[in-house]
Enzyme design. Structure first.
Site, PDB file in Angstrom:
ATOM      1  N   GLU A 173       0.819  -1.200   0.000  1.00 10.11           N
ATOM      2  CA  GLU A 173       0.000   0.000   0.000  1.00 10.11           C
ATOM      3  C   GLU A 173       0.861   1.262   0.000  1.00 10.11           C
ATOM      4  O   GLU A 173       0.524   2.259  -0.653  1.00 10.11           O
ATOM      5  CB  GLU A 173      -0.937   0.010   1.214  1.00 10.11           C
ATOM      6  N   ASP A 309      -3.683 -10.261  -8.152  1.00 11.94           N
ATOM      7  CA  ASP A 309      -4.101  -9.452  -9.292  1.00 11.94           C
ATOM      8  C   ASP A 309      -3.028  -8.560  -9.907  1.00 11.94           C
ATOM      9  O   ASP A 309      -2.661  -8.695 -11.078  1.00 11.94           O
ATOM     10  CB  ASP A 309      -5.321  -8.605  -8.906  1.00 11.94           C
ATOM     11  N   GLU A 426     -19.101  -7.112  -4.189  1.00  8.24           N
ATOM     12  CA  GLU A 426     -17.684  -7.377  -3.948  1.00  8.24           C
ATOM     13  C   GLU A 426     -17.276  -8.764  -4.438  1.00  8.24           C
ATOM     14  O   GLU A 426     -16.202  -8.941  -5.004  1.00  8.24           O
ATOM     15  CB  GLU A 426     -17.380  -7.238  -2.452  1.00  8.24           C
ATOM     16  N   GLU A 477     -12.272  -1.170 -10.354  1.00  9.78           N
ATOM     17  CA  GLU A 477     -11.737  -2.075 -11.386  1.00  9.78           C
ATOM     18  C   GLU A 477     -12.621  -2.187 -12.625  1.00  9.78           C
ATOM     19  O   GLU A 477     -12.116  -2.301 -13.757  1.00  9.78           O
ATOM     20  CB  GLU A 477     -11.493  -3.461 -10.780  1.00  9.78           C
ATOM     21  N   THR A 563      -1.440   0.419 -10.485  1.00  9.55           N
ATOM     22  CA  THR A 563      -2.648  -0.259 -10.000  1.00  9.55           C
ATOM     23  C   THR A 563      -3.511   0.640  -9.141  1.00  9.55           C
ATOM     24  O   THR A 563      -4.636   0.282  -8.816  1.00  9.55           O
ATOM     25  CB  THR A 563      -2.262  -1.538  -9.233  1.00  9.55           C
TER      26      THR A 563
END
Length: 575
Positions: A173, A309, A426, A477, A563
């Site tokens: 993060e 991912d 989700e 996304e 991302t």
């Protein structure tokens, strides 16, 4: 009451709603800043002591930042040379857009300008993640006064010397939000203060590679590292945590000329490349990996969802960033996408027999023959895959991959339209077809997949066996892939899909202050969860805005987005 399309075309009405949108963002940032800078520890408020010297970093830097003074317990060797621009350019990514009509432009701009308690959370190291994550969004939206004010606050008040939100930070993060946000804001604005602050973040992150095998520590005790205690990479972490560092640190190397950032992450790439075809499902790596022993196939579950991912996402993006100077990323992309098509992608059985695809999870078989069993669990997180296939398909001149990207993206658009709110949940369980090329709707088979214990009054949307997690936490996304598909194909139908998605998302999540996550997308009375992740400003709003902006704004032939949707200059291009 929401305005009609005709009202949106009214300039006064448009300015009114755009003004409200600007005020909402400003309030969010003011709340974040006022709390953060009045409650931070004294260690963050000290003056910059280093005299430094002007050079590649532009102006003076803080020579006394602890990460630059600490000796290394496991010194790095001579880093490999930085990549340079190749002689053979990659194929263009974006569609060659032609002049639009006045009506189309008016509609596009009106859509572009549309976009709880007001409390706070101090997470991700306590370095004002919402503010840093939103820097490039403000620049892109032409909020230059707010941008300059925010950069001044970042420069004067944020220090990466220590954390104010706990001893352990997430390296993943920290990298994608802070380093990515600072690098992108610098690439867009050229403000040297951002380059210096990005270098501070990069030097902190670099210390997490001070392990015997120079593999990074995903959950990193920054307090112990500042005391220079010996550290080792853990025996278990996720693939994404070690595979999602290369784009940001490589761009930092290209900006500063310091090859160390690129070298430590390229070392990980080399290991992934060497192991890729030796895993239990060749071409893919298990979600669980062991960086301590540099083993990348320690689990049995394989996915494009959480924990994996962005490691795959960065293969085509590194191709784009470096102009395919390093052919290793093309190889990694092609192998992983071929395996993804074989083991992870399924066609869901849906009413109307829409030609769509989704991604699921694979469990490797016990006999070690490279086989797998599929579970049709689809996460909102996996909706990035459509854009990944489209980008990679363009970069490798593979129209088949672009078409797979189209079908995957339409799968997520379908999942939005399927719920009562018009927003995807989700996590859901689909009903996979046996044949990806043709799949007839069978309500009996769908009801069997749902199960006899579910009453008719509680049935999930047709085509979905179960909504495993019903919440929507403002994720980006799906709109990310819609944006990429529009830029790659030039098909205006993607703008219409984006507009429908935006109306549903805003209608479901809007509050008097901003937007909030909700607990149930398939309920008539969804409850606000009093939470707004920084990626709402960094990614979701940005992608919606860009879908309706001029295609030259953040062109995919000039930029690559990390991302967290932070745009970096591609090697050899100018913004």
């Amino acid at each position: 009451m929401r305005p009609t399309d005709s009202e949106w075309l009214n300039p006064r009405r448009r300015r009114f709603w755009a003004g409200l949108f600007t005020i909402a963002i400003a309030i969010i940032l003011i709340v974040t800043l006022s709390w953060h800078f009045t409650n931070r520890g004294d260690s963050h408020n000290g003056p910059k002591k280093g005299t430094g010297s002007p050079g590649s970093l532009g102006g003076q830097i803080d020579d006394d930042l602890i990460w630059r003074k600490l000796p290394w317990n496991n010194p790095l060797g001579m880093p490999r040379p930085l990549p340079t621009q190749g002689t053979k350019p990659l194929p263009a990514v974006q569609f060659s857009f032609t002049n639009e009509t006045d009506t189309d432009k008016a509609t596009r701009l009106s859509r572009r300008d549309d976009p709880v308690s007001g409390g706070f959370k101090d997470t991700f190291g306590g370095w004002a993640a919402t503010l840093v994550d939103a820097l490039d969004t403000m620049w892109i939206m032409d909020m230059r006064d707010e941008f300059n004010e925010a950069v001044d606050a970042v420069d004067k008040n944020i220090s990466f010397a220590s954390s104010s939100s706990g001893d352990v930070i997430s390296l993943f993060e920290t990298n994608i939000r802070y380093l990515g946000g600072l690098v992108a804001a610098y690439d867009l604005s050229g403000d040297d203060r951002l380059k210096r602050k990005a270098t501070d973040a990069g030097d902190m992150i670099l210390k997490a590679f001070d392990t015997p095998n120079h593999m990074p520590i995903g959950r990193w005790n920054i307090k112990e590292a500042a005391e220079n205690k010996k550290q080792s990479a853990p025996s278990s972490t996720s693939l994404a945590e070690i595979g999602t560092l290369v784009l940001e640190l490589t761009r930092l190397s290209l900006i500063t000329g310091d090859a160390r950032y690129y070298d430590v992450t390229q070392h990980i790439t080399d290991l992934l490349d060497a192991s890729q075809m030796k895993t239990k499902i060749p071409g893919l790596w298990s979600v669980s990996v062991n960086p301590g022993d540099a083993r990348f196939d320690t689990g049995t579950r394989y996915s494009m969802g959480g924990g994996a991912d962005s490691a795959y996402e960065y293969f085509p993006k590194m191709m784009a960033l470096l102009g395919n100077h390093e052919r290793i990323y093309e190889r990694l992309y092609k192998r992983s996408m071929a395996a993804t098509q074989e083991h992870l992608i399924y066609r869901p059985m849906v009413p109307g027999e829409d030609d769509i695809l989704m991604t699921g999870e694979a469990e490797s078989t016990s006999n070690g023959d490279g086989g797998s069993t599929l579970t049709a669990v689809t996460e909102h997180l996996t909706c990035f895959a459509g854009g990944m296939f489209a980008l990679g398909g363009r970069l490798t001149s593979n129209d088949s991959d672009v078409d797979i990207g189209r079908r995957l993206t339409n799968g997520c658009v379908w999942a939005y339209n399927a719920t009562k709110s018009g927003v995807m949940s989700e996590r859901l369980l689909g009903v996979p077809c046996d044949d990806k090329s043709h799949c007839a709707w069978n309500e009996t088979a769908w009801r069997a997949a749902v199960g006899s214990s579910v009453s008719d009054g509680n049935l999930p949307p047709k085509g979905i066996a179960k909504l495993r997690s019903k919440e929507y936490i403002l994720r980006p996304e799906a709109i990310e892939s819609v944006f990429v598909m529009y830029r790659v194909t030039g098909d205006k139908a993607w703008q219409d899909k984006a507009w429908t998605m935006w109306q549903a998302v805003d209608g479901l999540t809007k509050t008097d202050l901003a937007n909030s996550a909700v607990d149930d997308v398939d309920s008539d009375e969804a409850r606000k969860l009093n939470s707004m992740e920084s990626f709402w400003l960094a990614e979701t709003l940005k992608y919606f805005y860009l879908v309706f902006s001029e295609p030259t704004l953040i062109s995919l032939d000039e930029c690559v987005l990390n991302t967290e949707a932070h745009p970096f200059k591609r090697l050899g291009t100018k913004l």
